[in-house]
Design a protein around this motif. Sequence first.
Motif, mmCIF file in Angstrom:
data_model
loop_
_atom_site.group_PDB
_atom_site.id
_atom_site.type_symbol
_atom_site.label_atom_id
_atom_site.label_comp_id
_atom_site.label_asym_id
_atom_site.label_seq_id
_atom_site.Cartn_x
_atom_site.Cartn_y
_atom_site.Cartn_z
ATOM 1 N N SER A 15 10.186 5.592 23.528
ATOM 2 C CA SER A 15 11.460 6.087 23.011
ATOM 3 C C SER A 15 12.158 5.025 22.165
ATOM 4 O O SER A 15 12.693 5.315 21.089
ATOM 5 N N ALA A 19 12.970 4.885 17.559
ATOM 6 C CA ALA A 19 14.379 5.046 17.168
ATOM 7 C C ALA A 19 14.482 5.404 15.688
ATOM 8 O O ALA A 19 13.717 4.922 14.856
ATOM 9 N N ARG A 21 17.424 7.192 12.433
ATOM 10 C CA ARG A 21 18.808 7.464 12.048
ATOM 11 C C ARG A 21 18.967 8.952 11.769
ATOM 12 O O ARG A 21 18.184 9.539 11.020
ATOM 13 N N ASP A 22 19.990 9.563 12.384
ATOM 14 C CA ASP A 22 20.222 10.991 12.172
ATOM 15 C C ASP A 22 20.940 11.220 10.842
ATOM 16 O O ASP A 22 21.145 10.290 10.054
ATOM 17 N N ARG A 26 23.553 7.529 12.276
ATOM 18 C CA ARG A 26 23.605 6.898 13.586
ATOM 19 C C ARG A 26 22.201 6.616 14.107
ATOM 20 O O ARG A 26 21.303 7.428 13.965
ATOM 21 N N ARG A 27 22.026 5.432 14.711
ATOM 22 C CA ARG A 27 20.737 5.056 15.279
ATOM 23 C C ARG A 27 20.558 5.756 16.613
ATOM 24 O O ARG A 27 21.395 5.632 17.522
ATOM 25 N N LYS A 28 19.476 6.505 16.766
ATOM 26 C CA LYS A 28 19.247 7.275 17.981
ATOM 27 C C LYS A 28 17.831 7.045 18.497
ATOM 28 O O LYS A 28 16.901 6.837 17.721
ATOM 29 N N LYS A 29 17.697 7.115 19.814
ATOM 30 C CA LYS A 29 16.386 7.075 20.436
ATOM 31 C C LYS A 29 16.013 8.490 20.846
ATOM 32 O O LYS A 29 16.769 9.132 21.580
ATOM 33 N N PRO A 30 14.875 9.004 20.406
ATOM 34 C CA PRO A 30 14.495 10.361 20.808
ATOM 35 C C PRO A 30 14.246 10.430 22.311
ATOM 36 O O PRO A 30 13.636 9.534 22.889
ATOM 37 N N GLU A 31 14.748 11.459 22.936
ATOM 38 C CA GLU A 31 14.543 11.650 24.371
ATOM 39 C C GLU A 31 13.199 12.332 24.614
ATOM 40 O O GLU A 31 12.636 12.981 23.739
ATOM 41 N N GLU A 69 16.926 16.515 14.283
ATOM 42 C CA GLU A 69 16.911 15.823 15.569
ATOM 43 C C GLU A 69 15.488 15.748 16.102
ATOM 44 O O GLU A 69 14.726 16.714 16.013
ATOM 45 N N SER A 160 18.234 -2.505 24.089
ATOM 46 C CA SER A 160 17.892 -1.157 23.656
ATOM 47 C C SER A 160 17.120 -1.164 22.338
ATOM 48 O O SER A 160 16.545 -0.157 21.943
#
Length: 335
Positions: A15, A19, A21-22, A26-31, A69, A160
């Motif tokens: 995950s 990582a 950016r949406d 924003r920096r996001k980690k895929p679940e 997403e 993270s």
Amino acid sequence: MCGRTACTLAPADISKACAYRDNQGRRKKPEWRNGDSDKYKPSYNKSPQSNSPVLLSRKHFEKDADTSEQIIASMRWGLIPSWFSERDPSKMQYNTTNCRSDTIMEKTLYKASLLKGKRCVILADGFYEWKRHNGEKQPYYIYFPQTKEEKMSEKTADSSEWKGWRLLTMAGLFECWEPPDGGDPLYSYTVITVNASKCMNWLHDRMPAILDGDEAIQKWLNFGEVSTQEALQLIHPIENIAFHPVATIVNNSRNNTPECIEPIKLGVKKEPTLSASSKRMFEWLKSKSPKKEEPDTPCLQSCSAESPKKTSAGLMRQWLKTEEGACMEKRLKFN
């Protein structure tokens, strides 16, 4: 082609390594999809019909989600089409491990998945390919070049943020098959292949369609905003890869140890394990026979010129030493 891979990271690290950016930057980690992190088992030697981590749009599972997403799912390698009528998926008559890019729009088996936007990215540390060498099949390990020292699993203040090995990201298609007599649906995938690049064609005439960079990955997965034709423009050979020969232990898919991906030098054989009497006989034979010098066979490591201290194979050795420590023992649970 692509018939064997390695993926050794723990679910949480996968995950972090994916990582992105949406749409808002924003920096996001895929679940992970619910329960799928338990279905995935890290391995140095993954073969078809095993489960691998796959990146795809969350929209495929949640209707209200945005197609940009991303989510991680565990899927079976070897695509099973939704119309397959047998109760046992292993009875699939066709080999769907790979899908050729040049016939993807001609074969109903893959065309339907493509036109429905069922695009995914298969995640792996790297993959294996074989070539005849001195009459035997010599395996090679192929992966993204690792050129920065800070990529070697260093700890940072921000835990993270992923600073480990860069995952190889291969384009694929997936399907959802439901058993005719009921039961849990089965998600499966196929790896898209292309003509080998100049860097790879000495080894094999085909290679996986590798997506190099966040932008290519996002476009391939975002089936809501990126059309099929536009997405297919992302499917082509790349030169940005590294490789090195590995031990033939990987030839047996049951072998699952760090030795599978460890670099070796061609032409140098390991000493056999001998009994005391056999050792004496071996020494006697050596003393009575003329010595033969092994040819100095070069060890191919990368498509680009790198200094000996900073080759990707050298970094691989450093990474393996780190991963073989106590931290690896706690993180990984092999089959």
